[in-house]
Design a protein around this motif. Sequence first.
Motif, PDB file in Angstrom:
ATOM      1  N   ALA A 163      11.964  14.097   1.500  1.00  0.00           N
ATOM      2  CA  ALA A 163      10.775  13.321   1.166  1.00  0.00           C
ATOM      3  C   ALA A 163      11.150  11.932   0.660  1.00  0.00           C
ATOM      4  N   VAL A 164      12.216  11.848  -0.128  1.00  0.00           N
ATOM      5  CA  VAL A 164      12.680  10.542  -0.609  1.00  0.00           C
ATOM      6  C   VAL A 164      13.114   9.675   0.575  1.00  0.00           C
ATOM      7  N   LEU A 165      13.890  10.263   1.474  1.00  0.00           N
ATOM      8  CA  LEU A 165      14.330   9.516   2.652  1.00  0.00           C
ATOM      9  C   LEU A 165      13.133   9.053   3.473  1.00  0.00           C
ATOM     10  N   GLU A 166      12.180   9.932   3.715  1.00  0.00           N
ATOM     11  CA  GLU A 166      10.978   9.560   4.470  1.00  0.00           C
ATOM     12  C   GLU A 166      10.202   8.459   3.753  1.00  0.00           C
ATOM     13  N   SER A 167      10.157   8.523   2.435  1.00  0.00           N
ATOM     14  CA  SER A 167       9.471   7.490   1.650  1.00  0.00           C
ATOM     15  C   SER A 167      10.149   6.140   1.807  1.00  0.00           C
ATOM     16  N   LEU A 168      11.479   6.149   1.702  1.00  0.00           N
ATOM     17  CA  LEU A 168      12.222   4.892   1.858  1.00  0.00           C
ATOM     18  C   LEU A 168      12.044   4.314   3.261  1.00  0.00           C
ATOM     19  N   LEU A 169      12.068   5.195   4.263  1.00  0.00           N
ATOM     20  CA  LEU A 169      11.856   4.725   5.640  1.00  0.00           C
ATOM     21  C   LEU A 169      10.442   4.167   5.824  1.00  0.00           C
ATOM     22  N   ALA A 170       9.457   4.802   5.186  1.00  0.00           N
ATOM     23  CA  ALA A 170       8.080   4.317   5.278  1.00  0.00           C
ATOM     24  C   ALA A 170       7.935   2.957   4.608  1.00  0.00           C
ATOM     25  N   ILE A 171       8.553   2.794   3.457  1.00  0.00           N
ATOM     26  CA  ILE A 171       8.497   1.508   2.756  1.00  0.00           C
ATOM     27  C   ILE A 171       9.166   0.431   3.588  1.00  0.00           C
ATOM     28  N   ARG A 172      10.322   0.764   4.168  1.00  0.00           N
ATOM     29  CA  ARG A 172      11.026  -0.201   5.014  1.00  0.00           C
ATOM     30  C   ARG A 172      10.172  -0.584   6.216  1.00  0.00           C
ATOM     31  N   SER A 173       9.550   0.385   6.833  1.00  0.00           N
ATOM     32  CA  SER A 173       8.686   0.129   7.983  1.00  0.00           C
ATOM     33  C   SER A 173       7.512  -0.767   7.596  1.00  0.00           C
ATOM     34  N   MET A 181       0.819  -1.202   0.000  1.00  0.00           N
ATOM     35  CA  MET A 181       0.000   0.000   0.000  1.00  0.00           C
ATOM     36  C   MET A 181       0.863   1.266   0.000  1.00  0.00           C
ATOM     37  N   ALA A 182       1.912   1.278   0.829  1.00  0.00           N
ATOM     38  CA  ALA A 182       2.778   2.454   0.901  1.00  0.00           C
ATOM     39  C   ALA A 182       3.375   2.766  -0.454  1.00  0.00           C
ATOM     40  N   HIS A 183       3.745   1.720  -1.199  1.00  0.00           N
ATOM     41  CA  HIS A 183       4.352   1.934  -2.507  1.00  0.00           C
ATOM     42  C   HIS A 183       3.403   2.683  -3.439  1.00  0.00           C
ATOM     43  N   GLY A 184       2.146   2.282  -3.457  1.00  0.00           N
ATOM     44  CA  GLY A 184       1.167   2.897  -4.351  1.00  0.00           C
ATOM     45  C   GLY A 184       0.934   4.364  -4.034  1.00  0.00           C
ATOM     46  N   ILE A 185       0.749   4.679  -2.761  1.00  0.00           N
ATOM     47  CA  ILE A 185       0.521   6.069  -2.343  1.00  0.00           C
ATOM     48  C   ILE A 185       1.723   6.927  -2.694  1.00  0.00           C
ATOM     49  N   LEU A 186       2.906   6.410  -2.376  1.00  0.00           N
ATOM     50  CA  LEU A 186       4.122   7.179  -2.628  1.00  0.00           C
ATOM     51  C   LEU A 186       4.376   7.332  -4.118  1.00  0.00           C
ATOM     52  N   ALA A 187       4.050   6.309  -4.901  1.00  0.00           N
ATOM     53  CA  ALA A 187       4.223   6.395  -6.358  1.00  0.00           C
ATOM     54  C   ALA A 187       3.319   7.481  -6.941  1.00  0.00           C
ATOM     55  N   VAL A 188       2.093   7.569  -6.451  1.00  0.00           N
ATOM     56  CA  VAL A 188       1.168   8.601  -6.926  1.00  0.00           C
ATOM     57  C   VAL A 188       1.708   9.983  -6.571  1.00  0.00           C
ATOM     58  N   LYS A 189       2.168  10.154  -5.337  1.00  0.00           N
ATOM     59  CA  LYS A 189       2.719  11.440  -4.910  1.00  0.00           C
ATOM     60  C   LYS A 189       3.951  11.808  -5.737  1.00  0.00           C
ATOM     61  N   LEU A 190       4.778  10.836  -6.041  1.00  0.00           N
ATOM     62  CA  LEU A 190       5.967  11.089  -6.844  1.00  0.00           C
ATOM     63  C   LEU A 190       5.586  11.515  -8.264  1.00  0.00           C
ATOM     64  N   CYS A 191       4.557  10.896  -8.815  1.00  0.00           N
ATOM     65  CA  CYS A 191       4.076  11.309 -10.137  1.00  0.00           C
ATOM     66  C   CYS A 191       3.549  12.745 -10.098  1.00  0.00           C
ATOM     67  N   GLU A 192       2.842  13.092  -9.029  1.00  0.00           N
ATOM     68  CA  GLU A 192       2.357  14.468  -8.879  1.00  0.00           C
ATOM     69  C   GLU A 192       3.530  15.436  -8.824  1.00  0.00           C
ATOM     70  N   LEU A 193       4.570  15.072  -8.087  1.00  0.00           N
ATOM     71  CA  LEU A 193       5.754  15.915  -7.986  1.00  0.00           C
ATOM     72  C   LEU A 193       6.443  16.037  -9.341  1.00  0.00           C
TER      73      LEU A 193
END
Length: 130
Positions: free
Chosen positions: A112-122, A1-13
């Motif tokens: 934001a990238v670091l936070e994303s990676l930490l969220a995915i790891r978590s 789930m985290a991957h999908g949300i973060l992927a959408v946000k990254l596309c927006e960015l």
Amino acid sequence: MAHGILAVKLCELDDMICRLHGRIHLSESSNTGELDEEIARAERELYELQSSVSGKLSFSQSEAVSRISRKYRAVETVLESIESDDPPASPDERILNAEYSLDFAMLAAEKAVLESLLAIRSSMDEDRRE
């Protein structure tokens, strides 16, 4: 789930960065009237984005989001005070402000990238525990 949300946000960015790059590039060949229109459009879009983010933060009931909201408001206050206390006086100062604003945007993106990676790891760690 985290991957999908973060992927959408990254596309927006990505979309936003492309639009910003295009705006700056096109402004170099614009006349003053066109540039004034673009400035007004950019101001409206910034206000709308600020309102959207602020609204999302204020309507959330999550304690984590409340902490983020307080930090966001503190940063907003600092940025507003910088703008009102010491407005740029010359084109060179405006260029420096723009340059450092872009540097801060890059820092925010890296964070934001670091936070994303930490969220995915978590998320992966939690999935593994279950």
